[in-house]
Design a protein around this motif. Structure first.
Motif, PDB file in Angstrom:
ATOM      1  N   ARG A   1       0.022   0.425   3.366  1.00 13.27           N
ATOM      2  CA  ARG A   1       0.622   1.241   2.324  1.00 13.27           C
ATOM      3  C   ARG A   1       1.785   1.286   1.404  1.00 13.27           C
ATOM      4  O   ARG A   1       2.834   1.394   1.061  1.00 13.27           O
TER       5      ARG A   1
ATOM      6  N   GLU B   1       5.084   3.596   3.657  1.00 10.93           N
ATOM      7  CA  GLU B   1       4.915   5.290   2.618  1.00 10.93           C
ATOM      8  C   GLU B   1       6.845   5.126   3.301  1.00 10.93           C
ATOM      9  O   GLU B   1       7.360   5.800   4.377  1.00 10.93           O
TER      10      GLU B   1
ATOM     11  N   GLU C   1      -8.620  -0.991   3.318  1.00 12.69           N
ATOM     12  CA  GLU C   1      -7.358  -1.688   4.025  1.00 12.69           C
ATOM     13  C   GLU C   1      -7.964  -1.851   5.873  1.00 12.69           C
ATOM     14  O   GLU C   1      -7.529  -2.270   6.935  1.00 12.69           O
TER      15      GLU C   1
ATOM     16  N   TYR D   1      -0.432 -10.338  -0.673  1.00 10.89           N
ATOM     17  CA  TYR D   1      -0.970  -8.643  -0.660  1.00 10.89           C
ATOM     18  C   TYR D   1      -1.861  -8.709  -1.629  1.00 10.89           C
ATOM     19  O   TYR D   1      -2.702  -9.284  -2.508  1.00 10.89           O
TER      20      TYR D   1
ATOM     21  N   ARG E   1      -3.881  -1.807  -0.354  1.00 13.67           N
ATOM     22  CA  ARG E   1      -2.093  -2.023  -0.761  1.00 13.67           C
ATOM     23  C   ARG E   1      -1.447  -2.491   1.197  1.00 13.67           C
ATOM     24  O   ARG E   1      -0.883  -1.913   1.653  1.00 13.67           O
ATOM     25  N   THR E   2      -2.389  -3.519   1.476  1.00 15.61           N
ATOM     26  CA  THR E   2      -1.607  -4.674   3.055  1.00 15.61           C
ATOM     27  C   THR E   2      -0.618  -5.656   2.222  1.00 15.61           C
ATOM     28  O   THR E   2      -0.801  -6.418   1.001  1.00 15.61           O
TER      29      THR E   2
ATOM     30  N   SER F   1       3.352  -0.477  -2.525  1.00  6.50           N
ATOM     31  CA  SER F   1       3.021  -1.091  -3.377  1.00  6.50           C
ATOM     32  C   SER F   1       3.384  -2.411  -3.740  1.00  6.50           C
ATOM     33  O   SER F   1       4.057  -3.172  -3.181  1.00  6.50           O
ATOM     34  N   LYS F   2       2.461  -2.544  -5.064  1.00 10.30           N
ATOM     35  CA  LYS F   2       2.982  -4.037  -5.984  1.00 10.30           C
ATOM     36  C   LYS F   2       4.222  -4.416  -5.674  1.00 10.30           C
ATOM     37  O   LYS F   2       4.245  -5.416  -5.780  1.00 10.30           O
TER      38      LYS F   2
ATOM     39  N   GLU G   1      -3.894  -5.983  -3.657  1.00  8.07           N
ATOM     40  CA  GLU G   1      -3.344  -5.227  -3.851  1.00  8.07           C
ATOM     41  C   GLU G   1      -4.557  -3.515  -4.117  1.00  8.07           C
ATOM     42  O   GLU G   1      -3.811  -2.807  -4.027  1.00  8.07           O
TER      43      GLU G   1
ATOM     44  N   PRO H   1     -10.932   1.079  -1.730  1.00  8.43           N
ATOM     45  CA  PRO H   1      -9.070   1.212  -1.033  1.00  8.43           C
ATOM     46  C   PRO H   1      -9.273   1.517   0.264  1.00  8.43           C
ATOM     47  O   PRO H   1      -8.547   0.677   1.487  1.00  8.43           O
TER      48      PRO H   1
END
Length: 258
Positions: free
Chosen positions: A90, A65, A145, A108, A113-114, A92-93, A110, A141
């Protein structure tokens, strides 16, 4: 040892062996300093710590991020050249797909978010398990993670989801699996009660993760955080709100040091 100290020792020493040892120690210190400098990759906007796996057991993890796609791509690529595994959190796709275009073996997740990559299949530690217990589907989510992080550290991980205290009977059919674990991660939002419930039923290390899931008075996870910190069940360790990565990493360290 500084050069001034070395000169003083050489001047005062009448012992050739002592003088030679002092000189060799000085040379070794120079080599060590040079080696440490070589373990930093300067990208201008980032100083990559290439020695972290040796010191801590796992390479530097990228918190994505706030980073541009270009920055993440370059950092991920550099770390993959120097380490046997890379983990970014964190992500994004959209950004992940651009990194994968250059590093096709990166994977990935989704939900979590890793973005994860390993040079070789990661060897798991036999007969050691982490169980992640997730209160609700909305907490997944954060739970995922933690799962990806622990798996990247070479741990076997089981996930049990949607067993929050509103339907506590759902938890009990899994209790023997939970008790057989070596480390338990509990992920819960709302009032965060699940950590206290499980804490009173098991004898294993528990890492509790409060999530920002909940209505207004949950204060984006503060209510769950305070409930876990004030748990009457002994031995519960609590990480920050939504910090699945921190919980997975801590559990991985416990497993890898057993």
């Amino acid at each position: 040892m500084t050069m001034d100290n070395l000169i003083k020792i050489l001047k005062l020493s009448e012992n050739e062996v002592e003088a030679r040892e002092a000189l060799q120690n000085y040379i070794n210190n120079l080599n060590d300093n040079q080696k440490n400098n070589n373990n930093i990759e300067d990208l201008g906007y980032a100083q990559l710590d290439l020695d972290r796996q040796r010191r801590t057991g796992f390479p530097e993890v990228i918190y994505s991020e706030g980073k541009t796609t270009r920055q993440l791509k370059q950092i991920f690529k550099k770390l993959s050249e120097k380490n046997d595994r890379v983990l970014a959190t964190r992500v994004s796709k959209k950004t992940a797909l651009q990194v994968i275009s250059e590093i096709p073996l990166a994977v990935y997740n989704e939900s979590a978010r890793t973005l994860a990559w390993s040079l070789n299949p990661i060897k798991k530690k036999d007969n050691k398990y982490i169980t992640i217990v997730c209160a609700g589907t909305s907490d997944l989510p954060v739970a995922n993670e933690a799962l990806v992080t622990a798996e990247m550290m070479g741990c076997n991980v089981r996930l049990i989801s949607d067993v929050g205290v509103a339907g506590i009977h759902r938890l009990f059919k899994h209790i023997e699996i939970i008790r057989s674990s070596d480390v338990i991660i509990i992920v819960a939002g709302m009032e965060g009660a699940l950590a206290s419930v499980i804490g009173g039923l098991v004898s294993k290390p528990i890492i509790a993760v409060p999530t920002s899931v909940g209505y207004g008075s949950s204060f984006n996870g503060v209510a769950s955080l305070l409930a876990m910190l004030n748990s009457c069940s002994a031995g519960i360790t609590v990480v920050n709100i939504d910090n699945g990565f921190g919980a997975g990493f801590a559990a991985g360290l416990i497993i890898n040091n057993q």
